[in-house]
Design an enzyme around this catalytic site. Structure first.
Site, PDB file in Angstrom:
ATOM      1  N   GLU A  20       0.827  -1.220   0.000  1.00 49.14           N
ATOM      2  CA  GLU A  20       0.000   0.000   0.000  1.00 49.14           C
ATOM      3  C   GLU A  20       0.854   1.261   0.000  1.00 49.14           C
ATOM      4  O   GLU A  20       0.480   2.267  -0.595  1.00 49.14           O
ATOM      5  CB  GLU A  20      -0.961  -0.003   1.184  1.00 49.14           C
ATOM      6  CG  GLU A  20      -1.973  -1.128   1.164  1.00 49.14           C
ATOM      7  CD  GLU A  20      -2.815  -1.202  -0.098  1.00 49.14           C
ATOM      8  OE1 GLU A  20      -3.035  -0.164  -0.756  1.00 49.14           O
ATOM      9  OE2 GLU A  20      -3.243  -2.311  -0.442  1.00 49.14           O
ATOM     10  N   HIS A  23       1.683   2.256  -3.559  1.00 50.34           N
ATOM     11  CA  HIS A  23       0.601   3.021  -4.201  1.00 50.34           C
ATOM     12  C   HIS A  23       0.596   4.458  -3.681  1.00 50.34           C
ATOM     13  O   HIS A  23       0.477   5.415  -4.451  1.00 50.34           O
ATOM     14  CB  HIS A  23      -0.768   2.405  -3.902  1.00 50.34           C
ATOM     15  CG  HIS A  23      -0.984   1.043  -4.472  1.00 50.34           C
ATOM     16  ND1 HIS A  23      -0.820   0.737  -5.804  1.00 50.34           N
ATOM     17  CD2 HIS A  23      -1.384  -0.103  -3.874  1.00 50.34           C
ATOM     18  CE1 HIS A  23      -1.109  -0.530  -6.006  1.00 50.34           C
ATOM     19  NE2 HIS A  23      -1.449  -1.073  -4.844  1.00 50.34           N
TER      20      HIS A  23
END
Length: 107
Positions: A20, A23
Site C-alpha cells: 500500500e 501506491h
C-alpha cells in the site's frame, strides 16, 4: 501456536504496508490527493489526520487500501488535476503497478 499466529499477522502486516505504501508514494509523487491510507479493513482502531490524509489501522488485518480522490467512476468528480481519473493512463498505471513493484523489491 500463538507465536506462529502472531508472526503470521506481523509478516502479513509488513507485506500489506509495503504494498500500500507503494501506491501511496507514487500517488503523492504524481500529485494525486490521497484521502485515506489504511492497514486493515472494517472499523477503525486507531487513526490520525495529517495533510488531508486519514491514516488508520483497522480491525481486520487481512489487507489494506489507499483511497484517492476521484478514484471511482461512480463518485462525483470535479475534474481537478489531483483526482485519480483526471490523470493520464500512464500516470494511473504507475500508481497501480507500484504496489506489486514494492513487494518485488521487498522480496
Amino acid at each position: 501456536m500463538l507465536t506462529t499466529l502472531v508472526a503470521f499477522v506481523f509478516l502479513l502486516g509488513v507485506l500489506i504496508f509495503v504494498h500500500e505504501f507503494g501506491h501511496y508514494l507514487m500517488a503523492k509523487r504524481i500529485g494525486i490527493r490521497v484521502l485515506t491510507f489504511s492497514l486493515g479493513f472494517g472499523p477503525k482502531l486507531v487513526s490520525f489526520r495529517r495533510g488531508g490524509t486519514d491514516y488508520r489501522i483497522s480491525a481486520i488485518p487481512l489487507g489494506g487500501y489507499v483511497k484517492m480522490a476521484g478514484e471511482t467512476p461512480d463518485e462525483p468528480r470535479s475534474g481537478q488535476p489531483d483526482e485519480f481519473l483526471s490523470r493520464s493512463k500512464w500516470e494511473r498505471f504507475q500508481v497501480l503497478i507500484m504496489g506489486p513493484a514494492m513487494n518485488i523489491v521487498l522480496a
